[in-house]
Design a protein around this motif. Structure first.
Motif, PDB file in Angstrom:
ATOM      1  N   ALA A 200       0.831  -1.202   0.000  1.00 42.82           N
ATOM      2  CA  ALA A 200       0.000   0.000   0.000  1.00 42.82           C
ATOM      3  C   ALA A 200       0.867   1.254   0.000  1.00 42.82           C
ATOM      4  CB  ALA A 200      -0.935  -0.009   1.206  1.00 42.82           C
ATOM      5  N   MET A 201       1.936   1.233   0.772  1.00 41.11           N
ATOM      6  CA  MET A 201       2.847   2.372   0.806  1.00 41.11           C
ATOM      7  C   MET A 201       3.510   2.581  -0.556  1.00 41.11           C
ATOM      8  SD  MET A 201       4.466   1.700   4.610  1.00 41.11           S
ATOM      9  CE  MET A 201       5.313   3.260   4.806  1.00 41.11           C
ATOM     10  N   ALA A 202       3.889   1.494  -1.196  1.00 39.47           N
ATOM     11  CA  ALA A 202       4.511   1.606  -2.517  1.00 39.47           C
ATOM     12  C   ALA A 202       3.546   2.210  -3.533  1.00 39.47           C
ATOM     13  CB  ALA A 202       4.996   0.237  -2.982  1.00 39.47           C
ATOM     14  N   ARG A 203       2.266   1.796  -3.490  1.00 36.11           N
ATOM     15  CA  ARG A 203       1.281   2.357  -4.423  1.00 36.11           C
ATOM     16  C   ARG A 203       1.119   3.855  -4.225  1.00 36.11           C
ATOM     17  NH1 ARG A 203      -1.588  -2.282  -2.845  1.00 36.11           N
ATOM     18  NH2 ARG A 203      -3.005  -1.036  -1.530  1.00 36.11           N
ATOM     19  N   LEU A 204       1.261   4.301  -2.975  1.00 36.49           N
ATOM     20  CA  LEU A 204       1.109   5.726  -2.663  1.00 36.49           C
ATOM     21  C   LEU A 204       2.431   6.486  -2.750  1.00 36.49           C
ATOM     22  CD1 LEU A 204      -1.274   5.353   0.416  1.00 36.49           C
ATOM     23  CD2 LEU A 204      -1.885   6.255  -1.831  1.00 36.49           C
ATOM     24  N   ARG A 205       3.493   5.787  -3.156  1.00 37.60           N
ATOM     25  CA  ARG A 205       4.826   6.391  -3.263  1.00 37.60           C
ATOM     26  C   ARG A 205       5.301   6.931  -1.914  1.00 37.60           C
ATOM     27  NH1 ARG A 205       1.724   8.117  -7.194  1.00 37.60           N
ATOM     28  NH2 ARG A 205       1.609  10.255  -6.393  1.00 37.60           N
ATOM     29  N   VAL A 206       4.958   6.216  -0.861  1.00 37.15           N
ATOM     30  CA  VAL A 206       5.417   6.537   0.486  1.00 37.15           C
ATOM     31  C   VAL A 206       6.614   5.659   0.792  1.00 37.15           C
ATOM     32  CG1 VAL A 206       4.840   6.474   2.951  1.00 37.15           C
ATOM     33  CG2 VAL A 206       3.141   7.256   1.287  1.00 37.15           C
ATOM     34  N   VAL A 207       7.755   6.269   1.060  1.00 40.55           N
ATOM     35  CA  VAL A 207       8.987   5.527   1.311  1.00 40.55           C
ATOM     36  C   VAL A 207       9.297   5.582   2.803  1.00 40.55           C
ATOM     37  CG1 VAL A 207      11.441   5.299   0.770  1.00 40.55           C
ATOM     38  CG2 VAL A 207       9.834   6.120  -0.983  1.00 40.55           C
ATOM     39  N   PRO A 208       9.211   4.452   3.505  1.00 40.43           N
ATOM     40  CA  PRO A 208       9.476   4.475   4.946  1.00 40.43           C
ATOM     41  C   PRO A 208      10.972   4.619   5.221  1.00 40.43           C
ATOM     42  CG  PRO A 208       9.122   2.218   4.227  1.00 40.43           C
ATOM     43  CD  PRO A 208       8.864   3.093   3.025  1.00 40.43           C
ATOM     44  N   VAL A 209      11.293   5.340   6.288  1.00 35.03           N
ATOM     45  CA  VAL A 209      12.682   5.362   6.741  1.00 35.03           C
ATOM     46  C   VAL A 209      13.022   3.953   7.231  1.00 35.03           C
ATOM     47  CG1 VAL A 209      12.583   7.802   7.357  1.00 35.03           C
ATOM     48  CG2 VAL A 209      12.029   6.074   9.076  1.00 35.03           C
ATOM     49  N   PRO A 210      14.308   3.598   7.300  1.00 35.42           N
ATOM     50  CA  PRO A 210      14.671   2.228   7.671  1.00 35.42           C
ATOM     51  C   PRO A 210      14.072   1.757   8.991  1.00 35.42           C
ATOM     52  CG  PRO A 210      16.566   3.352   6.744  1.00 35.42           C
ATOM     53  CD  PRO A 210      15.485   4.384   6.865  1.00 35.42           C
ATOM     54  N   ALA A 211      13.996   2.646   9.983  1.00 34.32           N
ATOM     55  CA  ALA A 211      13.443   2.234  11.274  1.00 34.32           C
ATOM     56  C   ALA A 211      11.972   1.846  11.148  1.00 34.32           C
ATOM     57  CB  ALA A 211      13.620   3.346  12.300  1.00 34.32           C
ATOM     58  N   LEU A 212      11.202   2.621  10.356  1.00 31.59           N
ATOM     59  CA  LEU A 212       9.788   2.289  10.171  1.00 31.59           C
ATOM     60  C   LEU A 212       9.637   1.001   9.377  1.00 31.59           C
ATOM     61  CD1 LEU A 212       6.778   2.825  10.419  1.00 31.59           C
ATOM     62  CD2 LEU A 212       6.953   4.381   8.458  1.00 31.59           C
ATOM     63  N   ALA A 213      10.450   0.824   8.336  1.00 33.75           N
ATOM     64  CA  ALA A 213      10.369  -0.404   7.540  1.00 33.75           C
ATOM     65  C   ALA A 213      10.637  -1.630   8.407  1.00 33.75           C
ATOM     66  CB  ALA A 213      11.366  -0.340   6.384  1.00 33.75           C
ATOM     67  N   ALA A 214      11.647  -1.530   9.279  1.00 30.63           N
ATOM     68  CA  ALA A 214      11.959  -2.650  10.164  1.00 30.63           C
ATOM     69  C   ALA A 214      10.828  -2.889  11.157  1.00 30.63           C
ATOM     70  CB  ALA A 214      13.269  -2.385  10.902  1.00 30.63           C
ATOM     71  N   ALA A 215      10.230  -1.804  11.670  1.00 29.93           N
ATOM     72  CA  ALA A 215       9.131  -1.947  12.621  1.00 29.93           C
ATOM     73  C   ALA A 215       7.929  -2.614  11.972  1.00 29.93           C
ATOM     74  CB  ALA A 215       8.748  -0.577  13.178  1.00 29.93           C
ATOM     75  N   ILE A 216       7.615  -2.238  10.739  1.00 30.54           N
ATOM     76  CA  ILE A 216       6.484  -2.852  10.030  1.00 30.54           C
ATOM     77  C   ILE A 216       6.726  -4.343   9.851  1.00 30.54           C
ATOM     78  CG2 ILE A 216       5.270  -2.954   7.823  1.00 30.54           C
ATOM     79  CD1 ILE A 216       5.744   0.095   7.623  1.00 30.54           C
ATOM     80  N   ASP A 217       7.911  -4.695   9.404  1.00 28.92           N
ATOM     81  CA  ASP A 217       8.229  -6.111   9.185  1.00 28.92           C
ATOM     82  C   ASP A 217       8.201  -6.904  10.482  1.00 28.92           C
ATOM     83  OD1 ASP A 217       8.500  -5.634   6.496  1.00 28.92           O
ATOM     84  OD2 ASP A 217      10.682  -5.404   6.575  1.00 28.92           O
ATOM     85  N   GLY A 218       8.441  -6.241  11.616  1.00 29.36           N
ATOM     86  CA  GLY A 218       8.411  -6.901  12.920  1.00 29.36           C
ATOM     87  C   GLY A 218       7.070  -6.840  13.613  1.00 29.36           C
ATOM     88  N   GLY A 219       6.044  -6.363  12.912  1.00 28.19           N
ATOM     89  CA  GLY A 219       4.716  -6.302  13.522  1.00 28.19           C
ATOM     90  C   GLY A 219       4.514  -5.100  14.414  1.00 28.19           C
ATOM     91  N   LEU A 220       5.355  -4.069  14.274  1.00 25.12           N
ATOM     92  CA  LEU A 220       5.201  -2.808  15.005  1.00 25.12           C
ATOM     93  C   LEU A 220       5.243  -2.999  16.510  1.00 25.12           C
ATOM     94  CD1 LEU A 220       2.633  -1.442  12.511  1.00 25.12           C
ATOM     95  CD2 LEU A 220       4.759  -0.265  13.047  1.00 25.12           C
ATOM     96  N   GLY A 221       6.062  -3.949  16.949  1.00 25.15           N
ATOM     97  CA  GLY A 221       6.314  -4.105  18.376  1.00 25.15           C
ATOM     98  C   GLY A 221       5.493  -5.202  19.016  1.00 25.15           C
TER      99      GLY A 221
END
Length: 278
Positions: A200-221
Motif C-alpha cells: 500500500a505504501m509503494a502504491r502511494l509512493r510513500v517511502v518508509p525510513v529504515p526504522a519504520l520499515a523494520a518496525a512494520i516487518d516486525g509487527g510494530l512491536g
C-alpha cells in the motif's frame, strides 16, 4: 509524540501546509445537536472550555443528560445503549450514532461518540482531544481548521494552518486493501500483514525510513501499543491517499454532516439504512 498542541505548532512553523489525521470523533450526532444554539461543531468546540461539565463521564444513568451525555464510567448490570439513548431523550439507540458511525457494505459500525466503555468505544479519545487540545486551541485562536465543517481538504490547506480530519482504522484498512489474519492487536497478525502494508505504501509512493520499515516487518512491536502504531500508520496512509487524489475528498451533501456530524476522510460508501422497527 508529546503535547499535540506543541506538535501542531511545530509543524505549522515549518511553513508548509499541514494535514493531521485523528483517530477520534470530530463531530456530534444530529439527534443531540438539534437542540444546540451553536451553528455547528467548530463553534461548539470553541466554547467547550467554558463548559467542562459536558465532558464528565456519568457513573450512572441518573446523571446522564444532554448537558452531560458521556456514559458509562464503568461496567454496570443492565447497562444498555437503549437506556443511554432514553436518558438523553432520544427515540432509540440508533440516534446515538452519527451517519459516519453506521455500518456500510464495506465495514462494520463504529461506536457512538458518547459511549466510553469497552474496546469498541471512542468517547474517551474524544474527551481527551477536545478537552486537552482542540477546544482550548480553537478558543485561543490557534490556526486550526476542521474538515469537513469548513470546506474540502485541498481548499483548507495553506501555509500557517493545520487541518484536522477524522480517520478510522477500520475504514482505512478497506480503502488500502489491507487484511489482518486475525486481530490486529496481535503482533503475529500485524507481522503477517506487513507485505500488504508495504505494498500500500509503494502504491502511494510513500517511502518508509529504515526504522519504520523494520518496525512494520516486525509487527510494530510486541507491546500493547503495537495496535496503536498500526492504527496511526493506517490513518497516515489514508490522509496521503486523499491528498494525492488516490481517494476522493468525498463529503455527503447532508447539512447535518457538514455542520455537526462530520465525516471520515476517504470514506465514499454511504451507511446501510437502519433496520425497520420490530
Amino acid at each position: 509524540m508529546g503535547d499535540p498542541a506543541v506538535l501542531a505548532a511545530d509543524l505549522i512553523a515549518e511553513g508548509a501546509p499541514v494535514a493531521i489525521g485523528l483517530d477520534l470523533p470530530l463531530g456530534l450526532p444530529r439527534a443531540w445537536a438539534a437542540a444546540r444554539p451553536e451553528p455547528g461543531f467548530p463553534d461548539f468546540l470553541r466554547a467547550l472550555p467554558e463548559n467542562p461539565a459536558f465532558l464528565q463521564v456519568s457513573e450512572s444513568l441518573d446523571t446522564v443528560s444532554p448537558a452531560r451525555p458521556f456514559y458509562p464510567a464503568r461496567g454496570l448490570r443492565g447497562m444498555t445503549r437503549a437506556a443511554h439513548a432514553a436518558a438523553l431523550g432520544m427515540a432509540g439507540p440508533e440516534h446515538l450514532s452519527r451517519l459516519c458511525d453506521r455500518a456500510t457494505a464495506e465495514r462494520p459500525a463504529g461506536a457512538p461518540v458518547f459511549w466510553t466503555l469497552g474496546a469498541n468505544q471512542s468517547g474517551k479519545a474524544a474527551i481527551a482531544a477536545w478537552r486537552d487540545w482542540i477546544g482550548p486551541a480553537l478558543a485561543a485562536g490557534a490556526p486550526l481548521r476542521l474538515w469537513p465543517f469548513e470546506g474540502p481538504l485541498a481548499a483548507l490547506l495553506r501555509p500557517g494552518v493545520a487541518v484536522l480530519a477524522e480517520t478510522y482504522p477500520a475504514e482505512a484498512m478497506r480503502q488500502l486493501g489491507i487484511r489482518f489474519p486475525g486481530s490486529k492487536r496481535a503482533q503475529a497478525a500485524r507481522r503477517a500483514a506487513a507485505p500488504a502494508l508495504r505494498a500500500a505504501m509503494a502504491r502511494l509512493r510513500v517511502v518508509p525510513v529504515p526504522a519504520l520499515a523494520a518496525a512494520i516487518d516486525g509487527g510494530l512491536g510486541a507491546d500493547a501499543a503495537g495496535e496503536d502504531r498500526v492504527d496511526s500508520l493506517l490513518g497516515l496512509l489514508c490522509v496521503v491517499s486523499v491528498l494525492d487524489g488516490t481517494r476522493p475528498d468525498f463529503i455527503p451533501a447532508d447539512p447535518w454532516v457538514r455542520r455537526w456530524e462530520g465525516w471520515v476522510l476517504g470514506q465514499t460508501a454511504l451507511p446501510r439504512p437502519p433496520p425497520p422497527p420490530a
